[in-house]
Motif scaffolding. Structure first.
Motif, mmCIF file in Angstrom:
data_model
loop_
_atom_site.group_PDB
_atom_site.id
_atom_site.type_symbol
_atom_site.label_atom_id
_atom_site.label_comp_id
_atom_site.label_asym_id
_atom_site.label_seq_id
_atom_site.Cartn_x
_atom_site.Cartn_y
_atom_site.Cartn_z
ATOM 1 N N LEU A 14 39.106 45.771 36.718
ATOM 2 C CA LEU A 14 38.791 45.454 38.107
ATOM 3 C C LEU A 14 39.250 44.038 38.433
ATOM 4 C CD1 LEU A 14 35.125 46.793 38.287
ATOM 5 C CD2 LEU A 14 37.223 48.002 38.840
ATOM 6 N N ALA A 15 39.703 43.877 39.654
ATOM 7 C CA ALA A 15 40.072 42.563 40.173
ATOM 8 C C ALA A 15 39.533 42.477 41.595
ATOM 9 C CB ALA A 15 41.589 42.383 40.161
ATOM 10 N N VAL A 16 39.348 41.273 42.067
ATOM 11 C CA VAL A 16 38.767 41.077 43.399
ATOM 12 C C VAL A 16 39.358 39.824 44.022
ATOM 13 C CG1 VAL A 16 36.769 39.768 42.593
ATOM 14 C CG2 VAL A 16 36.571 41.172 44.651
ATOM 15 N N ILE A 60 38.470 42.235 48.879
ATOM 16 C CA ILE A 60 39.193 43.446 48.519
ATOM 17 C C ILE A 60 39.090 43.571 47.009
ATOM 18 C CG2 ILE A 60 41.402 44.664 48.531
ATOM 19 C CD1 ILE A 60 42.189 42.936 50.956
ATOM 20 N N LEU A 61 38.760 44.759 46.551
ATOM 21 C CA LEU A 61 38.592 45.004 45.131
ATOM 22 C C LEU A 61 39.660 45.999 44.690
ATOM 23 C CD1 LEU A 61 35.318 45.362 43.261
ATOM 24 C CD2 LEU A 61 36.982 47.169 42.963
ATOM 25 N N ALA A 62 40.250 45.767 43.530
ATOM 26 C CA ALA A 62 41.274 46.675 43.002
ATOM 27 C C ALA A 62 40.826 47.253 41.673
ATOM 28 C CB ALA A 62 42.605 45.951 42.827
ATOM 29 N N ILE A 63 41.259 48.488 41.425
ATOM 30 C CA ILE A 63 40.911 49.193 40.195
ATOM 31 C C ILE A 63 42.178 49.669 39.496
ATOM 32 C CG2 ILE A 63 39.685 51.170 39.200
ATOM 33 C CD1 ILE A 63 38.039 51.274 41.831
ATOM 34 N N GLY A 89 40.962 38.449 38.186
ATOM 35 C CA GLY A 89 40.332 39.463 37.360
ATOM 36 C C GLY A 89 38.821 39.383 37.473
ATOM 37 N N LEU A 90 38.175 40.523 37.485
ATOM 38 C CA LEU A 90 36.723 40.566 37.577
ATOM 39 C C LEU A 90 36.115 40.970 36.237
ATOM 40 C CD1 LEU A 90 34.158 40.395 39.346
ATOM 41 C CD2 LEU A 90 34.568 42.783 39.989
#
Length: 140
Positions: A16-18, A4-7, A28-29
């Motif tokens: 971005l985080a994943v 799941i990726l978050a923006i 954190g990405l």
């Protein structure tokens, strides 16, 4: 099983985080220029399996939409129109920047590091993702 990726979508930058592949731990990405976000996500999802994207819904503390909501909605529409097959959904992002700053202070980061807006955006995305995961109790 995809990530799941978050923006944390911003006018200039987006954090971005994943999750890990098992969807246990968010992290954190990267922070990218918002103008490059669509291409970054296209490239990332081509090499990593992403099950779903969560995007912070910018709402003011009083519940009214923030100025950034229109830009977020335009991005979501663009993503959906691209027929990527990866669903994108909104999640309340109120107070994530405040929480990100608090996390940086609690981690002992010096003032100069806390002024790094890219880091704040990445931490904010991680908080959005953690809050999303908590709200679902492991049922994604």
């Amino acid at each position: 099983m995809g990530r799941i990726l978050a923006i944390d979508y911003g006018q200039k930058r987006s954090g971005l985080a994943v999750t890990d592949p098992l969807k246990i731990i968010p992290g954190g990405l990267v922070t990218v220029a918002t103008s490059q976000l669509f291409q970054y996500l296209t490239d990332y999802t081509a090499r990593e399996e992403v099950e779903k994207i969560i995007i912070g819904k910018p709402i003011q503390p009083n519940g009214k939409p923030s100025d950034n909501l229109k830009r977020v909605e335009q991005f979501v529409n663009r993503w959906n129109n691209a027929k990527t097959g990866i669903p994108i959904e909104y999640f309340d992002e109120r107070f994530t920047s405040v929480l990100a700053h608090r996390a940086m202070i609690d981690a002992g980061l010096r003032k100069k590091a806390r002024q790094d807006k890219a880091l704040v955006d990445e931490i904010s995305a991680t908080i959005i993702l953690q809050n999303y995961m908590d709200s679902k109790n492991g049922k994604f």
